[in-house]
Design an enzyme around this catalytic site. Structure first.
Site, short mmCIF file in Angstrom:
data_model
loop_
_atom_site.label_atom_id
_atom_site.label_comp_id
_atom_site.label_asym_id
_atom_site.label_seq_id
_atom_site.Cartn_x
_atom_site.Cartn_y
_atom_site.Cartn_z
N LYS A 136 3.12 6.74 4.66
CA LYS A 136 2.23 5.56 4.30
C LYS A 136 2.89 4.56 5.20
O LYS A 136 3.60 4.20 4.62
CB LYS A 136 1.87 5.69 3.37
N LYS A 178 0.26 3.79 -2.75
CA LYS A 178 -0.49 4.83 -2.58
C LYS A 178 -0.17 6.13 -3.30
O LYS A 178 -0.75 6.87 -3.36
CB LYS A 178 -1.98 5.08 -1.58
N SER A 204 -5.84 3.53 4.06
CA SER A 204 -5.28 2.58 3.34
C SER A 204 -6.27 2.08 2.56
O SER A 204 -6.67 1.02 2.30
CB SER A 204 -4.12 1.70 3.51
N SER A 214 0.37 -0.97 -0.08
CA SER A 214 -0.08 -0.29 0.26
C SER A 214 0.89 1.06 0.04
O SER A 214 0.67 2.35 0.02
CB SER A 214 -0.55 0.00 1.27
#
Length: 442
Positions: free
Chosen positions: A266, A78, A139, A75
């Site tokens: 993130k 992203k 997320s 993820s």
């Protein structure tokens, strides 16, 4: 991560006692050298497959472990998708209050309770802002896929844009299959029929650092969202979802550390990727970016990626100090430039913008120097061709440090800073030029 674990994760993870020593803050950097940290950690025993720490402005590398090795990033993907979303916002293609209607294929991804998601219903509309927040804080895979289709028209068209943007950012050896970081199989019809179901996005820690540095420099407002520890999605509706940030290093959360001011960026987790984290911290105006790839992920409550991040961050702040130059300052090696056919044989030069370099505590500011590089159209006979206006940018000062082994992102040993002349460089008259030509013959 399973949805049913979300509300208990933070409670299960007790305050983590992290392995590195206390952190002394760096003082504000003056035109010479910022105050050095008082404690010392000479090495980093990073327990992850790859990692990197860099300055968030220049990309100066401060720590490196296997940073060029391409690995699944899950993820953390992203951040590249959000870069393109913010690009669309700034260009006017998208507006924060614009409503996006969710397709059946996106809704199917969003309904998978084994994945990080907020509930999205096919045919229902959600604002760009709410999907953006869900993508960064929680997320949410369906949310970012909805944004992707809004930006590019289709998920595959968005992947094409992602690949093009990655190339512009200098990311190399990338493999991209979707906007969210799931496997090709997990995204269902949003994926590719001719690609293995297990395929997922891959690139290196250095590539992730390039992306994070570019994102922070171009769209610093992203931090206003990544620093939010909790937020409600669709509050007041039957789909209301409390979004707890997966970044447990944020202030007040279970892996926070009072001497590190982490406000992004993130996480990423998958079976193939293990536990990943792109972090950023700003201590006394000295912002760094760290990337951990494939740390331990023994359980849903394993804080290993945050422990390894703290190791790197503490190492940097404890073992380095900063040397700062302001726009208008001179720098060793680039204080003047030879001229061609000008009244004066040299021209005084200064930096056109601020620049900050990190040096180890055992180094001195005089280790920093620069080499002028003229714009091709202004160079003749390896000198600055007259005439040139006062305060004109004539090229760059390529700044480097003696003894630096790691250099900067992009496999370069220098960072480029605009170089200006302090006064007009006037052309010498014809008689002076002729006389100089004659003298040069002898």
């Amino acid at each position: 991560m399973k949805k049913q674990l979300r509300q208990v994760l933070i409670g299960l993870v007790t305050a983590v006692t992290l392995v590195t020593g206390g952190l002394s803050g760096l003082g504000a950097s003056a035109p010479v050298v910022a105050q050095a940290a008082t404690s010392s950690t000479s090495t980093v025993n990073l327990q992850a497959k790859a990692g990197i720490a860099v300055d968030a402005k220049t990309g100066q590398i401060l720590y490196d472990k296997n940073s060029d090795k391409a690995l699944p990033v899950a993820s953390m993907t992203k951040l590249l998708s959000i870069y393109l979303v913010l690009q669309a916002i700034h260009s006017g293609k998208l507006k924060w209050d614009k409503k996006i209607t969710v397709s059946k294929d996106v809704a199917k991804v969003a309904k998978d309770t084994n994945l990080s998601n907020v509930p999205l219903r096919a045919g229902h509309s959600y604002t760009v802002k709410s999907l953006y927040q869900a993508s960064l804080i929680y997320s949410a895979n369906g949310a970012v896929e909805a944004l992707a289709s809004a930006v590019a028209g289709s998920p595959h068209a968005f992947v094409t844009q992602m690949k093009a943007q990655a190339k512009k950012l200098g990311m190399t050896n990338v493999k991209i299959y979707n906007a969210c970081g799931l496997t090709n199989k997990q995204v269902g019809n949003l994926g590719y029929s001719n690609v293995a179901g297990s395929a997922e996005n891959e690139w290196s820690a250095a590539d992730q650092a390039k992306l994070a540095v570019a994102l922070l420099n171009k769209y610093p407002e992203v931090l206003q969202t990544t620093k939010i520890d909790k937020l409600w999605f669709a509050k007041g509706t039957q789909d209301a979802t409390k979004m707890d940030n997966w970044n447990w290093m944020l202030k007040g959360l279970t892996a926070s550390y009072s001497k590190l001011h982490v406000d992004g960026l993130k996480t990423g987790t998958s079976d193939a990727a293990g536990a990943n984290f792109t972090g950023t911290s700003d201590n006394d105006g000295n912002r760094i970016v760290t990337v951990v790839l494939h740390a331990s992920h023994k359980s849903e409550t394993d804080p290993a990626r945050f422990q390894q991040t703290q190791k790197m961050m503490s190492y940097v702040y404890n073992n380095f100090k900063t040397v700062s130059y302001q726009a208008g300052d001179q720098i060793k090696g680039a204080k003047s430039i030879k001229t061609n056919d000008a009244k004066e044989k040299t021209a005084k030069t200064v930096l056109g913008q601020d620049v900050k370099l990190w040096i180890r505590n055992d180094q001195v500011a005089s280790n920093v120097s620069a080499k002028p590089q003229l714009k091709a159209k202004l160079e003749k006979n390896k000198a600055l061709e007259a005439p040139v206006k006062k305060d004109a940018t004539i090229g760059t000062a390529n700044v480097s440090m003696k003894g630096d082994q790691l250099g900067f992102l992009g496999n370069t040993k220098t960072t480029k800073v605009p170089l200006k002349v302090t006064q007009a460089v006037e052309k010498a008259n014809i008689f002076v030029r002729i006389w100089r030509s004659i003298v040069s013959l002898f």
